[in-house]
Design a protein around this motif. Structure first.
Motif, mmCIF file in Angstrom:
data_model
loop_
_atom_site.group_PDB
_atom_site.id
_atom_site.type_symbol
_atom_site.label_atom_id
_atom_site.label_comp_id
_atom_site.label_asym_id
_atom_site.label_seq_id
_atom_site.Cartn_x
_atom_site.Cartn_y
_atom_site.Cartn_z
ATOM 1 N N ARG A 203 11.160 32.196 18.772
ATOM 2 C CA ARG A 203 12.592 31.954 18.641
ATOM 3 C C ARG A 203 13.204 31.696 20.011
ATOM 4 N NH1 ARG A 203 16.662 34.889 19.767
ATOM 5 N NH2 ARG A 203 15.521 36.855 19.883
ATOM 6 N N THR A 204 12.811 32.482 20.990
ATOM 7 C CA THR A 204 13.341 32.339 22.344
ATOM 8 C C THR A 204 12.894 31.021 22.973
ATOM 9 O OG1 THR A 204 13.286 34.739 22.589
ATOM 10 C CG2 THR A 204 13.514 33.465 24.592
ATOM 11 N N LEU A 205 11.629 30.666 22.762
ATOM 12 C CA LEU A 205 11.140 29.398 23.312
ATOM 13 C C LEU A 205 11.895 28.203 22.740
ATOM 14 C CD1 LEU A 205 7.290 30.006 23.438
ATOM 15 C CD2 LEU A 205 8.863 29.806 25.380
ATOM 16 N N LEU A 206 12.369 28.341 21.505
ATOM 17 C CA LEU A 206 13.154 27.263 20.894
ATOM 18 C C LEU A 206 14.626 27.332 21.289
ATOM 19 C CD1 LEU A 206 11.628 27.254 17.287
ATOM 20 C CD2 LEU A 206 11.246 25.582 19.104
ATOM 21 N N GLY A 207 15.007 28.369 22.043
ATOM 22 C CA GLY A 207 16.397 28.530 22.460
ATOM 23 C C GLY A 207 17.310 28.891 21.308
ATOM 24 N N MET A 208 16.778 29.614 20.340
ATOM 25 C CA MET A 208 17.507 29.928 19.118
ATOM 26 C C MET A 208 18.003 31.377 19.146
ATOM 27 S SD MET A 208 15.911 29.771 15.286
ATOM 28 C CE MET A 208 15.348 28.108 15.567
ATOM 29 N N SER A 209 19.172 31.607 18.605
ATOM 30 C CA SER A 209 19.721 32.963 18.529
ATOM 31 C C SER A 209 19.163 33.691 17.307
ATOM 32 C CB SER A 209 21.247 32.923 18.430
ATOM 33 O OG SER A 209 21.640 32.379 17.180
ATOM 34 N N GLN A 210 19.243 35.012 17.332
ATOM 35 C CA GLN A 210 18.855 35.807 16.164
ATOM 36 C C GLN A 210 19.753 35.457 14.983
ATOM 37 O OE1 GLN A 210 19.244 39.772 17.797
ATOM 38 N NE2 GLN A 210 17.044 39.915 18.185
ATOM 39 N N GLU A 211 21.002 35.190 15.257
ATOM 40 C CA GLU A 211 21.947 34.841 14.199
ATOM 41 C C GLU A 211 21.543 33.547 13.496
ATOM 42 O OE1 GLU A 211 26.772 34.663 13.552
ATOM 43 O OE2 GLU A 211 25.969 34.281 15.560
ATOM 44 N N LYS A 212 21.153 32.534 14.256
ATOM 45 C CA LYS A 212 20.761 31.253 13.671
ATOM 46 C C LYS A 212 19.505 31.408 12.812
ATOM 47 C CE LYS A 212 19.745 26.435 14.684
ATOM 48 N NZ LYS A 212 19.631 25.395 15.702
ATOM 49 N N LEU A 213 18.510 32.149 13.310
ATOM 50 C CA LEU A 213 17.301 32.390 12.522
ATOM 51 C C LEU A 213 17.652 33.148 11.250
ATOM 52 C CD1 LEU A 213 14.266 32.378 12.007
ATOM 53 C CD2 LEU A 213 14.070 34.390 13.509
ATOM 54 N N GLY A 214 18.489 34.161 11.385
ATOM 55 C CA GLY A 214 18.898 34.944 10.219
ATOM 56 C C GLY A 214 19.596 34.099 9.163
ATOM 57 N N GLU A 215 20.505 33.259 9.585
ATOM 58 C CA GLU A 215 21.213 32.385 8.642
ATOM 59 C C GLU A 215 20.245 31.467 7.911
ATOM 60 O OE1 GLU A 215 24.176 30.260 10.872
ATOM 61 O OE2 GLU A 215 25.412 32.049 11.180
#
Length: 146
Positions: free
Chosen positions: A31-43
């Protein structure tokens, strides 16, 4: 007292199962390597960021269907989450590659390095960069041993 709903072989007093911690750290890494937030993954997978946070810490175990959804969204095979597991949690040695420091891999420096490396189009330059980095790391290891 055993935790409810946990198979007898997986019970641990005082903390999450090491496999759950490792899988969660690999979710965080990708997730971090993709520059994604926990919120975005959760959604994307129907969770709150707090639930994603618990998965990433290994506090909550990720079920098979949820892990498949996470893998699909993060564009990695499910097996990615089990790579580089510490020896005590592995059934058998599957790789001779040195273990990766997950804390470093999720640092800002590592993410920037990976992003820059991925923009290098020339395969020879990539190969030379890897060889140079390995040589430098080897020199540092040899100096520390002396």
């Amino acid at each position: 007292m055993a935790r409810r709903g946990v198979p007898p072989g997986d019970r641990q007093i005082g903390g999450p199962n090491p496999v759950d911690v490792h899988v969660g750290s690999r979710v965080r890494l990708r997730r971090t390597l993709l520059g994604m937030s926990q919120e975005k993954l959760g959604e994307a997978i129907g969770l709150t960021f707090q639930q994603v946070q618990k998965y990433e810490k290994g506090t909550n175990r990720i079920g098979a269907s949820r892990l498949f959804a996470i893998a699909s969204f993060l564009r990695v095979p499910v097996g990615f989450f089990f790579e580089d597991m510490p020896g005590e949690t592995q059934i058998s040695e599957v790789s001779e590659i040195a273990p990766v420091n997950i804390d470093f891999m999720t640092s800002k420096e590592a993410v920037k390095l990976c992003q820059a490396f991925s923009r290098i189009e020339d395969q020879n330059v990539r190969t030379n960069l890897i060889q140079m980095t390995s040589a430098i790391a080897g020199e540092v290891e040899n100096e520390q041993a002396a």
